[in-house]
Scaffold this active site. Structure first.
Site, PDB file in Angstrom:
ATOM      1  N   SER A 209      31.216  31.120  43.250  1.00 24.21           N
ATOM      2  CA  SER A 209      30.874  32.484  42.989  1.00 24.21           C
ATOM      3  C   SER A 209      31.231  32.844  41.692  1.00 24.21           C
ATOM      4  CB  SER A 209      31.684  33.074  44.008  1.00 24.21           C
ATOM      5  OG  SER A 209      32.970  33.706  43.597  1.00 24.21           O
ATOM      6  N   LYS A 210      30.844  34.329  41.333  1.00 24.62           N
ATOM      7  CA  LYS A 210      31.002  34.537  39.893  1.00 24.62           C
ATOM      8  C   LYS A 210      32.589  34.786  39.565  1.00 24.62           C
ATOM      9  CE  LYS A 210      30.289  39.466  39.931  1.00 24.62           C
ATOM     10  NZ  LYS A 210      29.768  40.019  41.092  1.00 24.62           N
ATOM     11  N   ARG A 211      33.292  34.864  40.427  1.00 27.19           N
ATOM     12  CA  ARG A 211      34.588  35.059  40.280  1.00 27.19           C
ATOM     13  C   ARG A 211      35.463  33.707  40.189  1.00 27.19           C
ATOM     14  NH1 ARG A 211      33.215  38.520  43.832  1.00 27.19           N
ATOM     15  NH2 ARG A 211      33.273  36.872  45.261  1.00 27.19           N
TER      16      ARG A 211
END
Ligand code: GLU
Length: 442
Positions: A209-211
């Site tokens: 995920s983008k995190r």
């Protein structure tokens, strides 16, 4: 090989360039370049709130940074534009009318529905093999606010932009039956589908995920990774040349890339592999390019390069290139070559002081090295050899750490002889004297 192959990357700009999107763009680009086809960039910007100008910039800059040039699309134009979905309303109205005329679209509760055939939808996916799925319910193609739905615009654009191969993330595999229903309803020929594996995060489960660290292309840009290395790494997320090669020039990858080399199973992100590939690409750079990339990183970290001279900088960079792990490590690794004063690492100082002979060794070094008139690696090495011989030792190991510490303040770094040579006689001798003073004062 066919020049009529047309592929597209169809991102929805969100303000981030996710590694998964970049990899999808890359595989499309590779396939286009491999086949001599056309790589189209189409912006799926139907979400007016998120798809801002700034979000588009991030994407285009990221693509350019990775060297993924598109043949048709924003800033480029082409025969099948506009390439922004937000500008294609007329096309969508026209295609809706086709469905209405064929009795395949109807209104209900303000929305427009597509009437499915209910037939099994079979595709021969180039990566997944045969995939069959049957749609069971009519689905919305225009919302009650009049905006068209993803499945509809995606297919209409692929038809009107003459896309022959749809290469995209596996998360879209389950949408494909809706898409083939639409192709059939329009009487259009289906493209070839190739659904590429997901990228899983390094630790634990699930999609990156983008995190997650390393998930955004912006991060690599900021950290000073080489674009060619990032691109090389992305190629290996789901594709490999079957013989274990990892570090590869892009021309070779283009020549070898095909769907057979794409794995079915999920790909796993691997930070260490990324770092390794970056290192290998860095070491393979011509020294001029390496120096050109290093200079702003050194300057940003406050390393005083003014007045050091281009030859000196380049010579230091040659030492660094041989050992470097990442451009961001350079200020710490070679900063002392340019500083007026050496800042010693207290841990290294303490360790050397404990031996009890540091002052003596520094004195010997000063004497031995002052006697070297031809300041190059071999005579310097001989001077060390003589120190050892005079002391009845086989090797001059006892003088290496004091010498390194005196000139750099550190316990590790580039190979010592070339390092002393590059630093220059005056600087080396001055630093040895200063180091001797440092310990007398202390
Ligand atoms: N805009 C879609 C996405 O970003 C495109 C999907 C496709 O490639 O068909 O996932």
């Amino acid at each position: 090989m066919s020049a009529s192959i047309r592929v597209r990357f169809a991102p929805s700009p969100t303000g981030f360039f996710h590694i998964g999107s970049a990899r999808t763009a890359l595989f499309n680009w590779l396939y286009a370049r491999h086949t001599g086809g056309t790589f189209v960039l189409r912006i799926e910007d139907t979400d007016r709130e998120r798809n801002t100008e700034a979000a588009l910039r991030v994407l285009l800059d990221g693509m350019r940074w990775l060297g993924l040039d598109w043949d048709e699309g924003p800033e480029k134009g082409g025969d099948y534009g506009p390439y922004f979905q937000s500008q294609r309303d007329d096309v969508y109205r026209e295609y809706l009318q086709i469905l209405r005329d064929k009795g395949r679209a109807y209104d209900q509760d303000g929305a427009v529905f597509f009437r499915i055939s209910g037939e099994p939808q079979v595709i021969e996916d180039q990566i997944r093999g045969r995939v069959e799925r049957t749609e069971e319910k009519d689905f919305v193609i225009f919302r009650s606010d009049g905006s068209p739905v993803f499945h509809f615009v995606n297919v209409v654009d692929d038809i009107t932009m003459r896309i022959t191969h749809v290469i995209r993330g596996e998360d879209h595999l389950s949408n494909t039956s809706k898409h083939t229903e639409l192709y059939n309803a329009f009487g259009a020929q289906e493209p070839v589908f190739a659904h590429i594996p997901l990228i899983l995060k390094q630790e634990g489960q699930g999609k990156m995920s983008k995190r997650d660290r390393g998930a955004l292309i912006e991060e690599y840009q900021e950290k000073g990774f080489l674009p060619a290395a990032v691109r090389n790494f992305l190629c290996l997320l789901g594709w490999n040349p079957k013989d274990g090669r990892e570090v590869m020039p892009i021309e070779e990858i283009i020549a070898e890339f095909d769907f057979k080399g794409v794995q079915r199973g999920n790909a796993k992100f691997d930070e260490k592999k990324m770092a390794y590939i970056n290192t290998e690409h860095l070491r393979g750079l011509p020294i001029g390019s390496f120096t050109w990339l290093a200079r702003p990183i050194l300057e940003k970290a406050g390393v005083p390069l003014d007045g050091c001279g281009e030859d000196y900088l380049q010579a230091v960079m040659e030492l660094a290139r041989a050992k470097v792990t990442g451009l961001e490590t350079l200020p710490d690794y070679v900063g002392y070559f340019f500083a007026d004063e050496v800042v010693a690492d207290p841990k290294v100082t303490e360790k050397l002081m404990k031996k009890g002979d540091l002052a003596l060794r520094l004195g010997e070094l000063e004497q031995a090295l002052s006697a070297v008139t031809d300041w190059s690696a071999a005579p310097i090495e001989e001077a060390f050899g003589k120190l050892a011989a005079d002391a009845g030792m086989e090797k001059p190991f006892a003088w290496f750490p004091p010498a390194r510490w005196a000139v750099s303040g550190l316990g590790g770094g580039p190979d010592l002889m070339p390092m002393l040579q590059v630093m220059g006689r005056d600087r080396v001798l001055a630093r040895i004297r200063m180091a001797a003073e440092r310990i007398t004062v202390a």
